[in-house]
Design a protein around this motif. Structure first.
Motif, PDB file in Angstrom:
ATOM      1  N   SER A 104     -28.536 -24.360 -13.654  1.00  0.00           N
ATOM      2  CA  SER A 104     -29.099 -24.286 -15.002  1.00  0.00           C
ATOM      3  C   SER A 104     -27.991 -23.944 -15.989  1.00  0.00           C
ATOM      4  N   THR A 105     -27.703 -24.882 -16.898  1.00  0.00           N
ATOM      5  CA  THR A 105     -26.687 -24.677 -17.925  1.00  0.00           C
ATOM      6  C   THR A 105     -27.276 -25.041 -19.287  1.00  0.00           C
ATOM      7  N   ALA A 106     -26.484 -24.878 -20.311  1.00  0.00           N
ATOM      8  CA  ALA A 106     -26.928 -25.244 -21.664  1.00  0.00           C
ATOM      9  C   ALA A 106     -27.134 -26.756 -21.803  1.00  0.00           C
ATOM     10  N   PHE A 107     -26.657 -27.527 -20.835  1.00  0.00           N
ATOM     11  CA  PHE A 107     -26.776 -28.980 -20.897  1.00  0.00           C
ATOM     12  C   PHE A 107     -28.115 -29.500 -20.367  1.00  0.00           C
ATOM     13  N   GLN A 108     -28.876 -28.639 -19.681  1.00  0.00           N
ATOM     14  CA  GLN A 108     -30.154 -29.065 -19.118  1.00  0.00           C
ATOM     15  C   GLN A 108     -31.310 -28.505 -19.939  1.00  0.00           C
ATOM     16  N   PRO A 109     -32.263 -29.363 -20.334  1.00  0.00           N
ATOM     17  CA  PRO A 109     -33.451 -28.857 -21.035  1.00  0.00           C
ATOM     18  C   PRO A 109     -34.323 -28.059 -20.070  1.00  0.00           C
ATOM     19  N   GLU A 110     -35.144 -27.189 -20.598  1.00  0.00           N
ATOM     20  CA  GLU A 110     -35.956 -26.300 -19.766  1.00  0.00           C
ATOM     21  C   GLU A 110     -36.918 -27.066 -18.868  1.00  0.00           C
ATOM     22  N   PHE A 111     -37.411 -28.214 -19.337  1.00  0.00           N
ATOM     23  CA  PHE A 111     -38.408 -28.927 -18.536  1.00  0.00           C
ATOM     24  C   PHE A 111     -37.826 -29.441 -17.217  1.00  0.00           C
ATOM     25  N   GLU A 112     -36.504 -29.692 -17.174  1.00  0.00           N
ATOM     26  CA  GLU A 112     -35.886 -30.148 -15.934  1.00  0.00           C
ATOM     27  C   GLU A 112     -35.962 -29.059 -14.871  1.00  0.00           C
ATOM     28  N   LYS A 113     -35.702 -27.822 -15.276  1.00  0.00           N
ATOM     29  CA  LYS A 113     -35.810 -26.704 -14.334  1.00  0.00           C
ATOM     30  C   LYS A 113     -37.261 -26.544 -13.861  1.00  0.00           C
ATOM     31  N   GLU A 114     -38.190 -26.662 -14.797  1.00  0.00           N
ATOM     32  CA  GLU A 114     -39.609 -26.530 -14.442  1.00  0.00           C
ATOM     33  C   GLU A 114     -40.034 -27.618 -13.460  1.00  0.00           C
ATOM     34  N   ASP A 115     -39.544 -28.843 -13.681  1.00  0.00           N
ATOM     35  CA  ASP A 115     -39.865 -29.936 -12.759  1.00  0.00           C
ATOM     36  C   ASP A 115     -39.267 -29.676 -11.382  1.00  0.00           C
ATOM     37  N   ALA A 116     -38.049 -29.147 -11.348  1.00  0.00           N
ATOM     38  CA  ALA A 116     -37.394 -28.852 -10.068  1.00  0.00           C
ATOM     39  C   ALA A 116     -38.182 -27.800  -9.294  1.00  0.00           C
ATOM     40  N   ILE A 117     -38.599 -26.763  -9.999  1.00  0.00           N
ATOM     41  CA  ILE A 117     -39.381 -25.700  -9.357  1.00  0.00           C
ATOM     42  C   ILE A 117     -40.714 -26.238  -8.849  1.00  0.00           C
ATOM     43  N   SER A 118     -41.383 -27.037  -9.673  1.00  0.00           N
ATOM     44  CA  SER A 118     -42.679 -27.603  -9.304  1.00  0.00           C
ATOM     45  C   SER A 118     -42.567 -28.510  -8.083  1.00  0.00           C
ATOM     46  N   PHE A 119     -41.539 -29.344  -8.058  1.00  0.00           N
ATOM     47  CA  PHE A 119     -41.360 -30.283  -6.951  1.00  0.00           C
ATOM     48  C   PHE A 119     -41.137 -29.532  -5.640  1.00  0.00           C
ATOM     49  N   CYS A 120     -40.245 -28.560  -5.669  1.00  0.00           N
ATOM     50  CA  CYS A 120     -39.936 -27.807  -4.450  1.00  0.00           C
ATOM     51  C   CYS A 120     -41.120 -26.978  -3.982  1.00  0.00           C
TER      52      CYS A 120
END
Length: 208
Positions: A43-59
């Motif tokens: 997670s860096t300033a280059f990734q929007p928050e929804f990408e992290k949320e999608d990653a968490i949801s998928f896993c």
């Protein structure tokens, strides 16, 4: 070689997971065929928050271990100065961080979601993958973007129709210094446009 054969050769593997279509499909197949797999999201300033949320949801959906690393990507001047080959430096820094975390957990192999449709000439970051010996199973197995989208849809993965999403830094003109303020402005703008119904677009910052 197919993915089942690949994971038979590499039964314990770490996956660099972005939350996008390609790496989600790869991760699903790793869960199916590998003996042990962990996803690593940075997670860096280059990734929007929804990408992290999608990653968490998928896993969470597929019961896959996920490690999230928080990292200040803008501390590197060769990245924040935004040269034409910024992607190379960025990919090398990010993958090095993921490799380090994976090795601490006992993994010796890191794989990413680069597929057979990705153009080497258009992706300077692929040189960094080669230098760090990060494997790209989808590319090695000749799996294209179109193929993995179709298979993802058949498997019922929610990432199947997710638009390709380049990092927020791509919205800023090369050789313009990147700041957190600029990145948040882009993210907020794109979020609002998405809520208005727009799909598969980019909001770019133009020089004054």
């Amino acid at each position: 070689m197919n993915l089942q054969e690949f994971f038979s050769s590499y039964p314990q593997i770490a996956i660099a997971f972005s939350g996008g279509t390609d790496s989600a499909y790869l991760l699903y197949q790793a869960k199916k065929y590998a003996q042990k797999v962990t996803a690593y999201y940075i997670s860096t300033a280059f990734q929007p928050e929804f990408e992290k949320e999608d990653a968490i949801s998928f896993c969470r959906t597929y019961d896959i271990p996920l490690t999230i690393l928080e990292y200040d990507i803008l501390q590197h001047e060769e990245i924040s100065s935004n040269p034409q080959n910024r992607c190379y430096y960025c990919k090398k820094v990010i993958m090095a961080q993921l490799l380090s975390a994976a090795r601490r957990d006992g993994y010796t192999i890191l794989a990413d979601g680069t597929n057979a449709s990705d153009d080497v000439q258009d992706r300077p970051g692929m040189q960094a993958l080669k230098e760090l010996q990060v494997l790209s199973p989808l590319r090695l197995c000749g799996i294209t973007k179109e193929q993995l989208r179709k298979e993802s849809e058949l498997l019922g993965l929610f990432t199947a129709t997710k638009p390709a999403y380049a990092c927020l830094a791509t919205r800023i003109q090369p050789n313009t210094i990147i700041t957190c303020k600029q990145l948040r402005l882009v993210e907020t703008t794109e979020c609002k446009l998405s809520q208005m119904g727009f799909y598969d677009f980019r909001a770019r910052l133009l020089p004054n």
